[in-house]
Scaffold this active site. Structure first.
Site, PDB file in Angstrom:
ATOM      1  N   GLU A 105      50.583 -50.529  67.614  1.00  0.00           N
ATOM      2  CA  GLU A 105      50.636 -49.293  66.852  1.00  0.00           C
ATOM      3  C   GLU A 105      51.839 -49.450  65.845  1.00  0.00           C
ATOM      4  OE1 GLU A 105      51.166 -45.991  69.300  1.00  0.00           O
ATOM      5  OE2 GLU A 105      49.161 -46.192  70.373  1.00  0.00           O
ATOM      6  N   GLY A 175      57.296 -51.449  73.234  1.00  0.00           N
ATOM      7  CA  GLY A 175      58.071 -52.662  73.376  1.00  0.00           C
ATOM      8  C   GLY A 175      59.521 -52.184  73.448  1.00  0.00           C
ATOM      9  N   SER A 207      66.493 -49.934  68.268  1.00  0.00           N
ATOM     10  CA  SER A 207      66.683 -49.043  69.800  1.00  0.00           C
ATOM     11  C   SER A 207      66.513 -49.790  70.814  1.00  0.00           C
ATOM     12  CB  SER A 207      65.684 -47.870  69.588  1.00  0.00           C
ATOM     13  OG  SER A 207      66.014 -46.921  70.788  1.00  0.00           O
ATOM     14  N   SER A 230      68.515 -45.793  74.130  1.00  0.00           N
ATOM     15  CA  SER A 230      67.521 -44.759  74.663  1.00  0.00           C
ATOM     16  C   SER A 230      68.361 -44.418  76.088  1.00  0.00           C
ATOM     17  CB  SER A 230      66.097 -45.313  75.042  1.00  0.00           C
ATOM     18  OG  SER A 230      65.296 -45.520  73.965  1.00  0.00           O
ATOM     19  N   CYS A 349      54.482 -42.715  71.412  1.00  0.00           N
ATOM     20  CA  CYS A 349      54.555 -44.006  71.531  1.00  0.00           C
ATOM     21  C   CYS A 349      53.577 -44.567  72.373  1.00  0.00           C
ATOM     22  CB  CYS A 349      55.981 -44.739  71.519  1.00  0.00           C
ATOM     23  SG  CYS A 349      56.085 -46.477  71.571  1.00  0.00           S
TER      24      CYS A 349
END
Length: 362
Positions: A105, A175, A207, A230, A349
């Site tokens: 994506e 990922g 990130s 994160s 996501c």
């Protein structure tokens, strides 16, 4: 008539390296090996990233012989668009198919300051965050640098029709970027290069869920790229529940690595904090978070979570989000609530990919 499996097997057997994986100096080295002048590298990059041609035949200022050498050595095809979803707010989500049949994506987000793209670095993910659709099915493989670059090229081609450009990017798709470190850095250097798509380093954000050795390594890189963690929890016990990676890379050690990064680079770090109803969104969590981040040059980005059918987490009520934000602000924390985009499409996501995989197995 060839079956899909047979086509994919043939693609694997005949696959050449992607030309989009080459940095400029690597292209120059290859040209030297071929007995060609190195200035041709700049011309090739111009065709790839400025004119964005789809085949070597269009590279009209290169000799026929050089075009044949390129064709025999490198694949110029990018990605096959399987699905393109457009939200009422202008957000566009692409589901791309790779040469081996796997899908990934990429998301285009429109802002007042320009167009931003969120790219994927892996097919699936091994980190196992309990709130994320990307981990469903586990990790299949890393993306090559050229496959990450190709996402930006394909989205830019879509924007060419309206004479717009990708002005910034975030590496926050499917990922764990630091789990694919070398390909990540190759991608960033190609995209940042003035002969590439020339997106400024300060307009790019990477990130990570917290792979500590790579944080120290990233601190030594010469690119001034924005960096995000994160976090999603203010203490180790809760973070281990939400993010199993915390069992390997403990929160206190993560904070030490973050402080090293900030001191080494002088740059502010962003903490991504998803709000999950009844899990990590109470006032006491905000107070604990403020204490954890005290003295760290940082910004907190509060994320109202998207609902994922395969996960049990629910959205934090709107008034609770504002209370959480106020609690942080009252304690001197620089904080914002992320603007939601793509709410009417499969915006979380990994959600669109998971939906496609589910339909394929029916």
């Amino acid at each position: 008539m060839e079956t899909t499996v047979r086509k994919q097997k043939k693609n694997l057997e005949t696959k050449k390296p992607s030309i989009y994986s080459l940095q400029l100096h690597e292209m120059q080295d290859w040209l030297k090996e071929q007995g060609e002048p190195k200035f041709r590298a700049g011309q090739i990059f111009d065709w790839l990233y400025k004119k964005r041609v789809k085949n070597y035949e269009d590279m009209s200022n290169l000799s026929k012989g050089l075009r044949e050498k390129l064709s025999n050595s490198f694949d110029i095809t990018t990605l096959n668009t399987l699905v393109k979803q457009t939200s009422s707010d202008g957000t566009i989500k692409f589901l791309f198919q790779l040469y081996d049949g796997y899908s990934i994506e990429t998301v285009l987000m429109r802002h007042e300051y320009g167009n931003s793209i969120c790219v994927t670095t892996q097919v699936g993910c091994r980190i196992g965050c309990t709130f994320c659709a990307s981990t469903l099915g586990g990790l299949k493989r890393n993306l090559e640098a050229g496959e990450i670059v190709a996402q930006v090229v394909e989205v830019q081609r879509a924007l060419d029709e309206s004479e717009e450009r990708v002005s910034s990017l975030v590496v926050m798709g499917i990922g764990e970027p630091f789990d694919n470190y070398d390909n990540l850095m190759g991608f960033l250097r190609i995209i940042n290069h003035e002969k590439g798509l020339h997106i400024g380093a300060r307009h790019m954000t990477v990130s990570t869920s917290g792979i500590i050795p790579k944080i120290y390594k990233f601190a030594e890189e010469d690119l001034q790229i924005n960096f995000a963690i994160s976090l999603h929890a203010p203490n180790s016990e809760l973070r281990s529940k939400l993010m199993p990676i915390n069992r390997a890379y403990k929160l206190p050690d993560l904070m030490e690595a973050i402080k090293y990064y900030v001191n080494r680079t002088g740059r502010r770090i962003t903490f991504e904090y998803g709000l999950f109803g009844g899990e990590n969104d109470q006032v006491e969590h905000a107070e604990e978070l403020a204490a954890l981040l005290k003295g760290v040059k940082c910004h907190v980005n509060l994320i109202p979570v998207n609902y994922v059918p395969e996960r049990d987490y629910v959205r934090t009520p709107r008034e609770q989000i504002f209370l959480f934000e106020k609690t942080l602000k009252d304690r001197g924390v620089n904080v914002t609530i992320r603007r939601e985009q793509g709410h009417d499409i499969d915006a979380a996501c990994g959600q669109l990919r998971a939906k496609e995989r589910k339909e394929e197995t029916r």
